[in-house]
Design an enzyme around this catalytic site. Sequence first.
Site, PDB file in Angstrom:
ATOM      1  N   ASP A 181       0.841  -1.192   0.000  1.00 37.71           N
ATOM      2  CA  ASP A 181       0.000   0.000   0.000  1.00 37.71           C
ATOM      3  C   ASP A 181       0.883   1.252   0.000  1.00 37.71           C
ATOM      4  OD1 ASP A 181      -2.550  -1.371  -0.086  1.00 37.71           O
ATOM      5  OD2 ASP A 181      -2.084  -2.051   1.941  1.00 37.71           O
ATOM      6  N   SER A 182       0.551   2.255   0.806  1.00 25.23           N
ATOM      7  CA  SER A 182       1.250   3.545   0.678  1.00 25.23           C
ATOM      8  C   SER A 182       2.691   3.535   1.167  1.00 25.23           C
ATOM      9  CB  SER A 182       0.471   4.629   1.425  1.00 25.23           C
ATOM     10  OG  SER A 182      -0.737   4.918   0.747  1.00 25.23           O
TER      11      SER A 182
END
Length: 588
Positions: free
Chosen positions: A392-393
């Site tokens: 993810d981020s």
Amino acid sequence: MFLNHFMIGFIASSFSIIVILVMKKLFKNHLSAKWHYHLWYILFIVLMIPFIPLHIFNINEHFHFRTIENEIQTRSLTAQEGHKTGETFNWIEDFSVTVNQPDLSLLNVLLATIWLGGMLFFVCVTLKAWFSIRNIKKYSVQLTDRETIKVFEVCKKRLGISRNIKVVVSPHITSPMMYGLFQTYVVLPSSFQLSKKEMEHIFLHELNHYKNNDILINYFSIAFQIVYWFNPLVWLAFKKMRLDREIACDMAVLQSLESDAHHDYGYTLINFIDKGMFKRKFTLANLLNGSKEQMKKRIEQIASYSPQSKSSKWKSFFIFSFISIVIATQLPFISVFAEENNRYYNIEDKTVYEDLSKYFSGFEGSFVLYDQNKDQYRIYNEDKSSLRVSPDSTYKIYSGLIALESNIITRDSSTLTWDGKENPYPAWNMNQDLESALKNSVNWYFQQLDKENSLETIETFLKELGYGNENISGGIDSFWLESSLKISPLEQVNVLHDFYTNHFSFNEDNVNTVKDALRLEEKPGRVLSGKTGTGNVNGVNIRGWFVGYVETDDNTFFFASYIENHGNAAGSKAAEIALSILADKGIY
């Protein structure tokens, strides 16, 4: 997930059967009857693959059914809770992008139900066959003819068999057969008057089955046929395997007979053609006879029999080995479907495992801490620490670094212009530089950086970094968003450490630019840097990350906090847990 195992089983079994059938045809005249039969043993190994933890093959791909929708639909909760010191860390804010994936749970349940229903049906068929065997046993009588018993004992001695095998006679069969795993029985039809020579042929045939453990192999084939009832190729394979087994047994009998008795053996088999039409009921037994087609092939093999030379044996062995290797080449492709295989196991010896479960109430997860001075890992939940999942981020750390290394942005010129498209987060609706984009986790900023690069360039950098499975097949916009790219908590720590120490010899100024952008808080003698990440699928937060490092006056500690559940796992919560652990350890 059942769907994964279903696909593994279907693909592995189908590919292997096709390879075996093709190779048997290509090498028909170079493989002995015994090795034609033994080729099917490879299939047994392949059919077990779905039941083996595939991480032992050390292949790191993961089959992933997914569709991506880049439109942001939800925003996860902003974390405003403090750790136990009562402090509030307002720099933590989750900006999660929903990744829409089809819900396969109903399909999984449906397929599993159909599969179990099919298995239950064939278990019932097998039980019926077992009861038929029991019925034969019930009405069988011990053979009393001394001459026939003597022939049987002589045949046992010729084959080096010492175990007690009972010979019985039954009115319920029309073809000789053998059954029984623990207590083995050779059953003769009471309706046949057989000569001493014919009895010798029958006994040698059945005892060769016993010597080759064909009864046990038969049980295995039936078990696999039940499990793989949905694959018609498996049914075809075991049909051909049974024929190969009988031919191999016939050849073994011929090898033990004088050459002038070979034709007599063939005539013994002919006597039983089309006799014993109950064959299909007795799947748990080895029968002497078979269909007209099978018997024709067996007679042809008997008629063309010639003793196997030593060179022929070696040739058969090498062909068998070659076919095994060809079939083994499918393992990397099969493992794409195996979630269990998506792991990282390369860990240093200096590792301490500790119980931090009290911090993870309501979550599954892992915490990995690396002490640079001690060169020591401290790990909570070994299993989760090695499991690769979407970054993810947290990937944005390296997206920025790659863009700097590719000269798409520089330390003094990293601003990208907002395109005016409204976002649900006010912090996203403005021009961004690297620092603000990392602080606010601005997806469009890093997606634009990646687009101005190329998938090939990004892949090259990820390979250099050793970043998880390095798989960017999910597409330039979304490979790091619950898609193809996967990384474990252990790897997060290792890559972050190598980035921090510039193990890869990147431009020092670029590394320092990313470091400055990752800085979150400073306290006396302590600096905290890091990045959160939240995985949101179909509007539900399913995982949270917080990766980073704490710099002290004389040491640096690298960490990865990972959590998962179905509802409220988020980067902010992973950060809470990490800060609580770091505080208790006196690190931050």
